[in-house]
Design a protein around this motif. Structure first.
Motif, PDB file in Angstrom:
ATOM      1  N   ASP A 124      25.829  39.673  43.119  1.00 52.70           N
ATOM      2  CA  ASP A 124      25.121  40.889  43.516  1.00 52.70           C
ATOM      3  C   ASP A 124      24.929  40.835  45.025  1.00 52.70           C
ATOM      4  O   ASP A 124      24.099  40.087  45.529  1.00 52.70           O
ATOM      5  CB  ASP A 124      23.770  40.984  42.814  1.00 52.70           C
ATOM      6  CG  ASP A 124      22.999  42.254  43.203  1.00 52.70           C
ATOM      7  OD1 ASP A 124      23.562  43.100  43.942  1.00 52.70           O
ATOM      8  OD2 ASP A 124      21.835  42.402  42.775  1.00 52.70           O
ATOM      9  N   LEU A 138      24.594  45.805  48.001  1.00 51.79           N
ATOM     10  CA  LEU A 138      25.101  46.933  48.779  1.00 51.79           C
ATOM     11  C   LEU A 138      24.202  48.144  48.552  1.00 51.79           C
ATOM     12  O   LEU A 138      23.583  48.285  47.499  1.00 51.79           O
ATOM     13  CB  LEU A 138      26.529  47.279  48.371  1.00 51.79           C
ATOM     14  CG  LEU A 138      27.604  46.225  48.606  1.00 51.79           C
ATOM     15  CD1 LEU A 138      28.979  46.820  48.332  1.00 51.79           C
ATOM     16  CD2 LEU A 138      27.549  45.652  50.015  1.00 51.79           C
ATOM     17  N   TRP A 160      32.638  42.502  42.382  1.00 54.84           N
ATOM     18  CA  TRP A 160      31.697  41.382  42.550  1.00 54.84           C
ATOM     19  C   TRP A 160      30.811  41.206  41.327  1.00 54.84           C
ATOM     20  O   TRP A 160      30.482  40.093  40.945  1.00 54.84           O
ATOM     21  CB  TRP A 160      30.861  41.606  43.809  1.00 54.84           C
ATOM     22  CG  TRP A 160      31.664  41.466  45.062  1.00 54.84           C
ATOM     23  CD1 TRP A 160      32.750  40.672  45.256  1.00 54.84           C
ATOM     24  CD2 TRP A 160      31.448  42.137  46.314  1.00 54.84           C
ATOM     25  NE1 TRP A 160      33.233  40.807  46.545  1.00 54.84           N
ATOM     26  CE2 TRP A 160      32.454  41.693  47.220  1.00 54.84           C
ATOM     27  CE3 TRP A 160      30.520  43.065  46.772  1.00 54.84           C
ATOM     28  CZ2 TRP A 160      32.536  42.149  48.536  1.00 54.84           C
ATOM     29  CZ3 TRP A 160      30.589  43.524  48.085  1.00 54.84           C
ATOM     30  CH2 TRP A 160      31.594  43.067  48.955  1.00 54.84           C
ATOM     31  N   GLU A 161      30.440  42.327  40.700  1.00 53.56           N
ATOM     32  CA  GLU A 161      29.605  42.261  39.495  1.00 53.56           C
ATOM     33  C   GLU A 161      30.331  41.494  38.391  1.00 53.56           C
ATOM     34  O   GLU A 161      29.720  40.726  37.650  1.00 53.56           O
ATOM     35  CB  GLU A 161      29.273  43.681  39.029  1.00 53.56           C
ATOM     36  CG  GLU A 161      28.223  43.740  37.929  1.00 53.56           C
ATOM     37  CD  GLU A 161      27.918  45.161  37.499  1.00 53.56           C
ATOM     38  OE1 GLU A 161      27.795  45.379  36.280  1.00 53.56           O
ATOM     39  OE2 GLU A 161      27.820  46.051  38.368  1.00 53.56           O
ATOM     40  N   GLY A 193      27.681  40.679  52.054  1.00 50.15           N
ATOM     41  CA  GLY A 193      28.451  41.761  51.438  1.00 50.15           C
ATOM     42  C   GLY A 193      29.059  42.703  52.454  1.00 50.15           C
ATOM     43  O   GLY A 193      30.254  43.042  52.380  1.00 50.15           O
ATOM     44  N   ASP A 234      31.701  46.539  44.783  1.00 51.67           N
ATOM     45  CA  ASP A 234      30.487  46.110  44.086  1.00 51.67           C
ATOM     46  C   ASP A 234      30.784  45.820  42.617  1.00 51.67           C
ATOM     47  O   ASP A 234      30.265  44.856  42.041  1.00 51.67           O
ATOM     48  CB  ASP A 234      29.422  47.207  44.211  1.00 51.67           C
ATOM     49  CG  ASP A 234      28.010  46.657  44.075  1.00 51.67           C
ATOM     50  OD1 ASP A 234      27.796  45.476  44.418  1.00 51.67           O
ATOM     51  OD2 ASP A 234      27.115  47.400  43.629  1.00 51.67           O
ATOM     52  N   SER A 277      22.975  40.733  51.358  1.00 51.65           N
ATOM     53  CA  SER A 277      23.477  42.037  51.825  1.00 51.65           C
ATOM     54  C   SER A 277      24.289  41.895  53.102  1.00 51.65           C
ATOM     55  O   SER A 277      25.313  42.570  53.275  1.00 51.65           O
ATOM     56  CB  SER A 277      22.315  43.020  52.030  1.00 51.65           C
ATOM     57  OG  SER A 277      21.350  42.513  52.918  1.00 51.65           O
TER      58      SER A 277
END
Length: 450
Positions: free
Chosen positions: A208, A211, A202-203, A281, A199, A278
């Motif tokens: 976003d 997750l 990815w940030e 992800g 996470d 989501s």
């Protein structure tokens, strides 16, 4: 610096030091004594390792004692309350297991006995409030006994609800905790920490992926707590809610459920958007980490469309089989009902599905830029005694899923090919899910839904 570089991984690294007194041990102690939150987690990480790590027990015990000698009276009192809660709940769990003979079913009598034991427990010195081990920012109060139950699973975990003891909170929501005895939750903790690291990566790429890494902590030898995610339901429960077990084959059921929860069109579209992100992800993460045993009882969705996975007992391609047949026929879970929410079916496409593909590729390539970090983290875990992380072959699995040695175009094509395999073989997952519903096999999975 990746902010997910966790305290837990640093604790694991202590095992590689030649002496008990090392620069790393002193660094951890300084961090813990300067931050109450860090100290809280250090206490539980060390305590669980003392209980489970036979070869390094003495080292962790020495560090734990050093911390407790300096943490202060208030912290000591907090820890004593938490330990008292854990010991009391452990005792109740063992008593409940003795009266529930059936492997998966739970009788009304067992639930009644549990509630009787909890009422008795609460009137005999059980702490009136305590910090929740997986989140020290939460203070749990009295048990809401009539909401507590034994869960229909092999390990007979307890579903417990507590009043919130935070005086500043105006919410009437309870704090939901699954108390589990019989499974090593350190592997679940590791995967959740890796998800947090992903996470963070990815940030940094302005992604976003929505997750939902729920709270989970090992507190002793095969003992721990798992957070109950509010307003979340298993895919299995949604499928069964309308047409029974054959709901596993009904592509539209999940979409209808989401529309029922989001009757206003704008809200529904936001939920679909959250679902797309989501789902992307977790598809990327579960593929790279080789997370198996993905049935409809360990994939969940919130009422706002946030898909998430639970129960990470099978990782790095160590998949389960049924009657000698490998149950995992697809690289990750992307079933026809998931595609239906995205507005597509079969080989058709849609705007949401194209967006899903684009997000997956961006997320996958972003993680490939940090291949060395992910491999090093798992390499450090090899000596921890986790059953599915024991050899260099397990680490090699990560190298293969991250397509080490291929260029970006080849890597992009590789992941898009995995999506097509999932579309082609989605029916095999539906069939497995149907069998799961028919046989009523929970395989040790705890439903987080009420």
């Amino acid at each position: 610096m990746i902010k997910g570089s966790s305290l837990s991984n640093q604790c694991k690294a202590v095992k590689f030091e030649p002496y008990h007194d090392s620069a790393l041990a002193r660094f951890l102690l300084k961090r813990a004594l300067r931050s109450k939150r860090t100290g809280h987690f250090l206490f539980w990480f060390l305590r669980s390792e003392v209980a489970e790590s036979m070869h390094y027990r003495q080292r962790y015990a020495v560090i734990l004692e050093a911390y407790l000698r300096g943490c202060g009276k208030a912290m000591l009192m907090d820890f004593m309350k938490q330990v008292k809660v854990m010991e009391a709940l452990h005792k109740v769990t063992l008593e409940v297991k003795n009266v529930t003979a059936d492997k998966y079913d739970v009788s009304a009598q067992a639930i009644s006995q549990l509630r009787h034991k909890l009422e008795k427990l609460q009137s005999s010195g059980f702490p009136q409030c305590f910090r929740v081990p997986y989140d020290p920012g939460l203070r749990a109060g009295a048990l809401v006994v009539d909401k507590c139950k034994v869960m229909p699973s092999k390990k007979k975990p307890l579903w417990l609800e507590f009043k919130c003891a935070d005086l500043t909170s105006i919410s009437k929501d309870t704090i939901g905790i699954i108390f589990k005895h019989g499974d090593d939750l350190r592997q679940d903790m590791l995967i959740i920490q890796i998800l947090l690291i992903m996470d963070s990566i990815w940030e940094m790429e302005s992604l976003d992926l929505c997750l939902l890494p729920y709270g989970c902590i090992a507190t002793g030898n095969k003992i721990g707590m798992i957070q109950i995610v509010k307003d979340a339901t298993t895919i299995a429960k949604i499928q069964q809610s309308t047409v029974g077990n054959t709901g596993a084959f009904k592509d539209e059921v999940l979409n209808h459920w989401l529309k029922d929860k989001c009757p206003i069109e704008d809200k529904f579209q936001s939920a679909v958007e959250r679902f797309v992100y989501s789902c992307a992800g977790y598809c990327v993460a579960t593929y790279i980490l080789g997370i198996g045993d993905r049935h409809n009882d360990n994939i969940m969705i919130t009422e706002s469309g946030n898909l998430f996975h639970i129960d990470f007992g099978h990782i790095l391609g160590n998949y389960k089989s049924f009657l000698g047949i490998n149950k995992e026929r697809v690289p990750f879970v992307l079933t026809p009902d998931f595609l239906f929410v995205m507005g597509t079916s079969g080989k058709k496409t849609s705007q949401h599905f194209q967006k899903f593909q684009d997000i997956c590729v961006k997320a996958y390539l972003a993680l490939r830029h940090h291949t060395n970090l992910l491999i090093i983290l798992f390499s450090m875990m090899v000596m921890t005694g986790m059953p599915q992380l024991t050899s260099k072959e397990d680490i090699e699995y990560i190298r293969e899923t991250l397509t080490v040695g291929k260029n970006e175009e080849e890597a992009k094509k590789h992941f898009l090919d995995q999506i097509e395999i999932c579309r082609d073989k989605g029916w095999t997952v539906q069939f497995n899910w149907f069998l799961h519903l028919v046989l009523g096999i929970k395989q040790g999975v705890e439903k987080h839904s009420a």
